[in-house]
Design a protein around this motif. Structure first.
Motif, PDB file in Angstrom:
ATOM      1  N   ALA A   1      72.340  51.897   4.505  1.00  0.00           N
ATOM      2  CA  ALA A   1      72.307  51.779   5.963  1.00  0.00           C
ATOM      3  C   ALA A   1      71.020  52.376   6.521  1.00  0.00           C
ATOM      4  O   ALA A   1      70.418  51.825   7.456  1.00  0.00           O
ATOM      5  CB  ALA A   1      73.520  52.482   6.577  1.00  0.00           C
ATOM      6  N   GLY A   2      70.577  53.484   5.945  1.00  0.00           N
ATOM      7  CA  GLY A   2      69.323  54.094   6.389  1.00  0.00           C
ATOM      8  C   GLY A   2      68.128  53.200   6.129  1.00  0.00           C
ATOM      9  O   GLY A   2      67.203  53.126   6.957  1.00  0.00           O
ATOM     10  N   GLN A   3      68.134  52.496   5.010  1.00  0.00           N
ATOM     11  CA  GLN A   3      67.030  51.589   4.722  1.00  0.00           C
ATOM     12  C   GLN A   3      67.049  50.393   5.664  1.00  0.00           C
ATOM     13  O   GLN A   3      65.986  49.928   6.102  1.00  0.00           O
ATOM     14  CB  GLN A   3      67.101  51.117   3.271  1.00  0.00           C
ATOM     15  N   VAL A   4      68.224  49.890   5.984  1.00  0.00           N
ATOM     16  CA  VAL A   4      68.322  48.802   6.961  1.00  0.00           C
ATOM     17  C   VAL A   4      67.797  49.262   8.314  1.00  0.00           C
ATOM     18  O   VAL A   4      67.064  48.533   8.999  1.00  0.00           O
ATOM     19  CB  VAL A   4      69.780  48.312   7.088  1.00  0.00           C
ATOM     20  N   LEU A   5      68.152  50.475   8.724  1.00  0.00           N
ATOM     21  CA  LEU A   5      67.658  51.029   9.987  1.00  0.00           C
ATOM     22  C   LEU A   5      66.141  51.177   9.957  1.00  0.00           C
ATOM     23  O   LEU A   5      65.458  50.874  10.957  1.00  0.00           O
ATOM     24  CB  LEU A   5      68.318  52.377  10.257  1.00  0.00           C
ATOM     25  N   GLU A   6      65.615  51.605   8.835  1.00  0.00           N
ATOM     26  CA  GLU A   6      64.166  51.745   8.697  1.00  0.00           C
ATOM     27  C   GLU A   6      63.481  50.388   8.864  1.00  0.00           C
ATOM     28  O   GLU A   6      62.476  50.271   9.584  1.00  0.00           O
ATOM     29  CB  GLU A   6      63.839  52.331   7.328  1.00  0.00           C
ATOM     30  N   TYR A   7      64.012  49.366   8.209  1.00  0.00           N
ATOM     31  CA  TYR A   7      63.441  48.029   8.345  1.00  0.00           C
ATOM     32  C   TYR A   7      63.489  47.571   9.806  1.00  0.00           C
ATOM     33  O   TYR A   7      62.532  46.975  10.307  1.00  0.00           O
ATOM     34  CB  TYR A   7      64.207  47.035   7.471  1.00  0.00           C
ATOM     35  N   TYR A   8      64.607  47.819  10.449  1.00  0.00           N
ATOM     36  CA  TYR A   8      64.755  47.406  11.849  1.00  0.00           C
ATOM     37  C   TYR A   8      63.699  48.087  12.723  1.00  0.00           C
ATOM     38  O   TYR A   8      63.070  47.424  13.572  1.00  0.00           O
ATOM     39  CB  TYR A   8      66.158  47.745  12.341  1.00  0.00           C
ATOM     40  N   GLU A   9      63.495  49.364  12.544  1.00  0.00           N
ATOM     41  CA  GLU A   9      62.521  50.086  13.361  1.00  0.00           C
ATOM     42  C   GLU A   9      61.102  49.593  13.107  1.00  0.00           C
ATOM     43  O   GLU A   9      60.291  49.489  14.031  1.00  0.00           O
ATOM     44  CB  GLU A   9      62.617  51.585  13.071  1.00  0.00           C
ATOM     45  N   PHE A  10      60.801  49.284  11.843  1.00  0.00           N
ATOM     46  CA  PHE A  10      59.455  48.801  11.527  1.00  0.00           C
ATOM     47  C   PHE A  10      59.220  47.393  12.064  1.00  0.00           C
ATOM     48  O   PHE A  10      58.179  47.106  12.670  1.00  0.00           O
ATOM     49  CB  PHE A  10      59.229  48.814  10.012  1.00  0.00           C
ATOM     50  N   VAL A  11      60.182  46.497  11.834  1.00  0.00           N
ATOM     51  CA  VAL A  11      60.005  45.096  12.213  1.00  0.00           C
ATOM     52  C   VAL A  11      60.069  44.924  13.719  1.00  0.00           C
ATOM     53  O   VAL A  11      59.187  44.305  14.333  1.00  0.00           O
ATOM     54  CB  VAL A  11      61.068  44.214  11.520  1.00  0.00           C
ATOM     55  N   VAL A  12      61.116  45.463  14.350  1.00  0.00           N
ATOM     56  CA  VAL A  12      61.316  45.268  15.782  1.00  0.00           C
ATOM     57  C   VAL A  12      60.469  46.233  16.602  1.00  0.00           C
ATOM     58  O   VAL A  12      59.843  45.845  17.591  1.00  0.00           O
ATOM     59  CB  VAL A  12      62.812  45.428  16.143  1.00  0.00           C
ATOM     60  N   GLY A  13      60.425  47.485  16.175  1.00  0.00           N
ATOM     61  CA  GLY A  13      59.729  48.490  16.965  1.00  0.00           C
ATOM     62  C   GLY A  13      58.220  48.470  16.834  1.00  0.00           C
ATOM     63  O   GLY A  13      57.500  48.701  17.810  1.00  0.00           O
ATOM     64  N   GLU A  14      57.730  48.195  15.608  1.00  0.00           N
ATOM     65  CA  GLU A  14      56.286  48.295  15.371  1.00  0.00           C
ATOM     66  C   GLU A  14      55.656  46.978  14.949  1.00  0.00           C
ATOM     67  O   GLU A  14      54.428  46.914  14.784  1.00  0.00           O
ATOM     68  CB  GLU A  14      56.008  49.364  14.310  1.00  0.00           C
ATOM     69  N   GLY A  15      56.450  45.948  14.729  1.00  0.00           N
ATOM     70  CA  GLY A  15      55.886  44.670  14.310  1.00  0.00           C
ATOM     71  C   GLY A  15      55.334  44.686  12.899  1.00  0.00           C
ATOM     72  O   GLY A  15      54.515  43.842  12.523  1.00  0.00           O
ATOM     73  N   PHE A  16      55.773  45.653  12.108  1.00  0.00           N
ATOM     74  CA  PHE A  16      55.325  45.772  10.720  1.00  0.00           C
ATOM     75  C   PHE A  16      56.293  44.980   9.844  1.00  0.00           C
ATOM     76  O   PHE A  16      57.454  45.350   9.670  1.00  0.00           O
ATOM     77  CB  PHE A  16      55.291  47.239  10.295  1.00  0.00           C
ATOM     78  N   THR A  17      55.818  43.856   9.284  1.00  0.00           N
ATOM     79  CA  THR A  17      56.676  42.945   8.537  1.00  0.00           C
ATOM     80  C   THR A  17      56.135  42.701   7.140  1.00  0.00           C
ATOM     81  O   THR A  17      55.105  43.272   6.738  1.00  0.00           O
ATOM     82  CB  THR A  17      56.805  41.599   9.262  1.00  0.00           C
ATOM     83  N   LEU A  18      56.827  41.840   6.423  1.00  0.00           N
ATOM     84  CA  LEU A  18      56.418  41.493   5.070  1.00  0.00           C
ATOM     85  C   LEU A  18      55.037  40.847   5.042  1.00  0.00           C
ATOM     86  O   LEU A  18      54.297  40.956   4.056  1.00  0.00           O
ATOM     87  CB  LEU A  18      57.455  40.555   4.454  1.00  0.00           C
ATOM     88  N   THR A  19      54.680  40.164   6.113  1.00  0.00           N
ATOM     89  CA  THR A  19      53.396  39.458   6.165  1.00  0.00           C
ATOM     90  C   THR A  19      52.285  40.296   6.780  1.00  0.00           C
ATOM     91  O   THR A  19      51.209  39.780   7.085  1.00  0.00           O
ATOM     92  CB  THR A  19      53.556  38.157   6.972  1.00  0.00           C
ATOM     93  N   SER A  20      52.537  41.598   6.934  1.00  0.00           N
ATOM     94  CA  SER A  20      51.521  42.486   7.514  1.00  0.00           C
ATOM     95  C   SER A  20      50.546  42.967   6.450  1.00  0.00           C
ATOM     96  O   SER A  20      50.465  44.152   6.104  1.00  0.00           O
ATOM     97  CB  SER A  20      52.192  43.683   8.199  1.00  0.00           C
ATOM     98  N   GLY A  21      49.802  42.038   5.899  1.00  0.00           N
ATOM     99  CA  GLY A  21      48.760  42.377   4.938  1.00  0.00           C
ATOM    100  C   GLY A  21      49.292  42.790   3.578  1.00  0.00           C
ATOM    101  O   GLY A  21      50.483  42.669   3.273  1.00  0.00           O
TER     102      GLY A  21
END
Length: 277
Positions: free
Chosen positions: A184-204
């Motif tokens: 659950a913590g890892q899912v939350l981390e992904y959510y914060e990165f993707v939605v909050g910071e726009g840091f995704t799999l395609t970010s370089g």
């Protein structure tokens, strides 16, 4: 026991073990795992190009994961649950089960080593300067949860060996809860990165390395939670004691391995991202 009875019991044991060796379930799991990896690759290809719709990869991945889990459950039922009360694996067979898990983990080392090697190569090359702050308090909390779960699992097994059944079940249940909390913590981390910071799999190159390695590890933790859940279900049915604990031993090997890989991943990926040269 007469010679004929002994021969009959030996024949029954050999037939039982031979039946396990001819099981079709490992093949089902292997096909499912291959389809899962292929689905992930197709999904990533679909997100990056127009060659194939990403949904095709997503569906293949879900079907592959389902087949993988179904194969494990079927294999578990055939090897351990069916006729459990009538048969007990010999010492040789128990050693074979443990050795098989160790061999699997050795092959899994190669899987993670390939990912870490990729990360080292991109780290040595041109390194982006605008990296997100990945070393957060959530990572530290997740690390504590996973390390603590290894201790609770260890002491759970020790309690079983000392015939302290209630303690064994309680600590095993705590281990599962800690594993679920980590996922659950890892899912939350992904959510914060993707939605909050726009840091995704395609970010370089760092984005692909980060999500590739943490996603692979998260998949392993999820599988570990499933295995622990199966062990807990069997434990509730009274199918373990100090002399019949092979499944707990092999699952413990897997869980401790996942824990060690996470510590290496934190040092290389999370702490390593903070080091600029």
């Amino acid at each position: 026991m007469t010679d004929s009875a002994t021969s009959g019991a030996t024949a029954d044991t050999d037939a039982h073990e031979s039946h396990h060796e001819r099981s079709q379930w490992p093949v089902v799991s292997a096909i499912g795992a291959g389809l899962l990896y292929a689905g992930v690759a197709l999904f990533l290809l679909g997100r990056a190009t127009d060659v194939i719709p990403a949904i095709v990869g997503a569906i293949a991945g879900v079907v592959g994961f389902g087949a993988f889990v179904a194969g494990l459950v079927g294999w578990l039922n055939q090897a351990y649950l069916a006729g459990y009360w009538r048969n007990q694996a010999s010492a040789r067979k128990r050693r074979a089960y443990r050795a098989t898990m160790i061999l699997f983990l050795v092959t899994d080392v190669a899987t993670f080593a390939a990912g870490f090697t990729y990360y080292v190569f991109v780290r040595i090359g041109g390194w982006p300067q605008d990296l997100p702050d990945v070393l957060t308090s959530l990572v530290l909390v997740n690390t504590v949860l996973l390390v603590l779960s290894s201790f609770t699992l260890h002491f759970s097994h020790a309690a079983l060996e000392n015939d302290r059944r209630n303690r064994f079940l309680a600590l095993l249940g705590v281990t599962i809860l800690l594993g679920v909390a980590f996922v659950a913590g890892q899912v939350l981390e992904y959510y914060e990165f993707v939605v909050g910071e726009g840091f995704t799999l395609t970010s370089g190159i760092f984005g692909s390395a980060f999500y590739g390695l943490t996603g692979l590890h998260g998949l392993h933790v999820t599988l570990g939670v499933i295995l622990l859940g199966i062990v807990f279900w069997r434990a509730r049915r009274g199918q373990y004691d100090s002399d019949r604990d092979t499944s707990i031993t092999t699952v413990s090997y897997y869980w401790h391995f996942v824990d060690v890989v996470w510590l290496i991943l934190v040092l290389m990926l999370y702490v390593g991202a903070e080091i600029t040269v």
